[in-house]
Design an enzyme around this catalytic site. Structure first.
Site, mmCIF file in Angstrom:
data_model
loop_
_atom_site.group_PDB
_atom_site.id
_atom_site.type_symbol
_atom_site.label_atom_id
_atom_site.label_comp_id
_atom_site.label_asym_id
_atom_site.label_seq_id
_atom_site.Cartn_x
_atom_site.Cartn_y
_atom_site.Cartn_z
ATOM 1 N N ASP A 40 -67.707 -22.589 83.365
ATOM 2 C CA ASP A 40 -67.752 -24.048 83.452
ATOM 3 C C ASP A 40 -66.517 -24.609 82.755
ATOM 4 O OD1 ASP A 40 -68.274 -23.511 80.814
ATOM 5 O OD2 ASP A 40 -70.340 -24.188 80.874
ATOM 6 N N ASP A 41 -66.521 -25.887 82.463
ATOM 7 C CA ASP A 41 -65.348 -26.501 81.854
ATOM 8 C C ASP A 41 -65.457 -26.549 80.333
ATOM 9 O OD1 ASP A 41 -64.028 -26.842 84.247
ATOM 10 O OD2 ASP A 41 -65.154 -28.660 84.697
#
Ligand code: 6R9
Length: 674
Positions: free
Chosen positions: A543-544
């Protein structure tokens, strides 16, 4: 030994084999619960329960499938206990009160502040602190926020809060006033405990001034009032009234709100520090951590399951034996300091070093000097520290006797094989075992680790095996199980005691973040690969979320801080590999028309990041983006994969599939400006 446990084999289970439907999966999970329940309950019974959980209830009731109802996992609900009582009173009552609990090692090696506390002494301090919190109005279920450096007092305040059933929220002392204000407001806490300041390396860091600013910001921006601020005196002037943030200077106190910690302890009534028995599922703490979107998430852990998970993983991961001296370099501002400083070691009756300073001050031999001084047997630190100490050279290790070491733990990010080899062969002289522990704020305790007693051949850079009772699975994009060798999303298919219960005030966000994509599984946010031996290798976040020096940062919060700087129109941040910090921040910045990207703006961005987040949010490379802007899809989504490739040098000219780009010419411009 504080508590004995059933044989390891009971919990070292393989993931269930291929299951065709959700219903079939649920049936298999229910059947698989029985031995795990028996295993964990046998351990839980070794602790003190003021009221046992109902005999006819299963150890755990749970649902990981949001399409079938709310997600939850309750362990030993209905049982009443207290984690502080189990960490302190139990040992004193068993005649171990004279055993050393904490060995405090100050930032300055020889400033005379080193001290040790036995279990009996620690219990006395915590009882007095609990009475002081009670006198400040704190009751069962109330929040207490701390903004303190690492030292003896931080675990004392955490344990004191736990003793009276309050919920602690530790905010790392390196966060900015703005970050503290947001967390104060989110926690709802009316009591804040801080410190005048602390020596970190060669610098004096004043914390009280930032805490004051945070209280003002919390009132102005969130309408939240801090009623009482307790101030631990580290090294402010003895009279302590009026002055600045320099070491030894006096600190201004606000009448009616601010109270010196030692005055509060002296004034606290004898009563009020008694143990408050709480339900196993009462919240113990809320710790904020970064997610891929939006504001930091308040991860909530509860008393019973967390207690069992913290104690058990500490004991087995580190092969802890009574008499061992343990040293974890983590600050209790992070989950590692919660589980493996404050709770895990004390629940086991262990002796541990608590270090105020940093590994490189006064020089890169500091950790090895501490290891030699206390004959440390178990060391637990982060790959980023190892990489910087390795760079300083082997002579710093050789100057000290590190032969007492038997277990070398690491945590926070994947450890690169070079750092692993150095830890093993230079620090441990090839005579200690390296334990690469993978886990998260959300998991509360270790999830994967090459447990030393399992008799494994170690693989540098590999967290290897599921921990007790953990059933990890790899999932493909469609949610199918990846069997055998292969790569996928790392998820966990059954509950474990120390799992997060919710996100503070936002259960829907908890379901959306961890359970919605693959109903029935807890999704870690990391990718992993299973090798031919069945061992798991972490491949990084999917994910980020960025990981700089083992600290989690969300791209969204970093970008928001940059966009808050006047002149900036848009920002996109990616992580790039870095030889010491693991990952470093590479920021693409789009400016307002007519604004020029220069040193002054660069300084303003650095200052903006410090103010909104803290010094850990440091941009390594700033990339001023030209008029064509960032690479986006037609729907306006930033293509971070391309930004990552360009940040790492352009992918050797091959940027892969760029067909989703709305305007392919932005790539040429970005490559030219990089
Ligand atoms: C304990 C802690 C969690 C994230 C996690 C992962 C990374 C932690 C790791 C590791 C590979 C290890 N991570 N330990 N990656 N090998 N041994 O660090 O908690 O701050 O919540 O970070 O850190 O990406 O998802 P937290």
């Amino acid at each position: 030994m504080a508590f004995a446990s059933p044989p390891l084999s009971a919990a070292l289970r393989r993931p269930p084999s291929v299951l065709s439907s959700a219903a079939c999966r649920r049936r298999a999970a229910a059947a698989a619960d029985a031995p795990a329940n028996a295993f964990w309950s046998a351990i839980a019974r070794k602790f003190h329960w003021e009221t046992p959980w109902p005999a006819d209830a299963p150890a755990v009731a749970w649902n990981f499938d949001p399409t079938a109802g709310p997600v939850y996992a309750h362990w030993w609900k209905g049982g009443r206990t207290n984690i502080c009582y189990n960490a302190l009173d139990v040992h004193v009552a068993a005649g171990r009160g004279a055993d050393v609990a904490l060995l405090f090692e100050p930032n300055e090696p020889a400033d005379g502040r080193a001290r040790s506390l036995t279990y009996a002494e620690l219990l006395e301090e915590v009882t007095a602190a609990a009475a002081a919190l009670t006198a400040a109005g704190v009751r069962r279920g109330d929040g207490v926020v701390t903004y303190m450096p690492m030292g003896v007092e931080l675990p004392v305040v955490m344990l004191a809060a736990a003793r009276i059933g309050a919920v602690h929220s530790v905010v790392f002392g390196g966060f900015s006033a703005a970050a503290l204000a947001a967390r104060l407001a989110a926690s709802g806490a009316e009591v804040l405990v801080t410190t005048d300041g602390v020596g970190r390396g060669g610098k004096w860091v004043g914390l009280k001034a930032a805490a004051d600013e945070a209280i003002a910001l919390a009132a102005a921006d969130y309408g939240h009032t801090v009623v009482t601020q307790l101030v631990v005196r580290n090294r402010s002037a003895a009279d302590g009234r009026g002055g600045g943030a320099e070491e030894g200077a006096a600190v201004p106190m606000v009448a009616g709100r601010d109270v010196w910690w030692d005055d509060a302890l002296a004034a606290a009534p004898r009563a009020g520090g008694e143990v408050v028995w709480v339900d196993a599922e009462d919240p113990l703490f809320c710790l904020f951590t970064s997610g891929s979107t939006g504001a930091p998430k308040g991860v909530v852990h509860t008393v019973g399951g967390y207690m069992v998970g913290a104690a058990t993983t500490f004991k087995y991961s580190f092969n802890y034996m009574p008499g061992d001296v343990y040293f974890c370099t983590a600050d209790a501002g992070w989950i590692t300091g919660h589980t493996y400083v404050t709770y895990g070691p004390l629940l086991n009756g262990a002796t541990q070093v608590v270090f105020e300073g940093v590994p490189t001050y006064p020089d890169a031999g500091r950790l090895w000097e501490i290891v030699a001084k206390y004959r440390v047997n178990i060391l637990y630190t982060a790959p980023t520290a190892l990489r910087s100490l390795k760079r300083a050279g082997d002579a710093f290790v050789a100057a000290h006797d590190t032969s007492s070491l038997k277990v070398l733990g690491t945590v926070g990010e994947p450890i690169n094989p070079e750092a692993w080899d150095w830890y093993y062969s230079v620090v441990g002289a090839s005579a200690a075992t390296v334990v690469d522990s993978y886990w998260q704020t959300e998991t509360g305790a270790h999830v994967l680790a090459p447990i030393p007693v399992a008799g494994l051949d170690l693989k540098p850079g590999c967290a290897q095996l599921p921990h007790l009772g953990i059933v990890p699975v790899l999932l493909d994009d469609a949610g199918g199980l990846v069997e055998g060798e292969g790569e996928g999303y790392l998820a966990i298919s059954r509950p474990w005691p120390s799992a997060l219960r919710t996100l503070l005030g936002d259960h829907e966000r908890m379901e959306a973040t961890y359970f919605a994509r693959f109903p029935g599984f807890y999704l870690t946010g990391d990718g992993a690969r299973r090798d031919a031996d069945g061992h798991l290798w972490l491949t990084g976040r999917i994910d980020d979320v960025l990981n700089v020096s083992g600290h989690r940062l969300g791209t969204a919060e970093v970008e928001a801080a940059i966009v808050g700087v006047p002149g900036v129109a848009e920002a996109a941040v990616v992580g790039v590999p870095h030889p010491v910090t693991g990952e470093a921040l590479y920021a693409y910045v789009v400016l307002m028309p007519g604004v020029e990207g220069n040193d002054a703006l660069r300084a303003a961005i650095t200052a903006g990041l410090r103010a909104r987040i803290g010094p850990i949010a440091r941009v390594e490379t700033l990339h001023w983006v030209g008029g064509r802007g960032l690479p986006k899809t037609r729907s306006g989504k930033i293509l971070r994969r391309l930004l990552r490739l360009i940040a790492m040098g352009g992918g050797g000219g091959d940027l892969g599939d760029t067909s989703t780009l709305a305007d392919p010419s932005v790539l040429d411009e970005l490559l030219q400006t990089s």
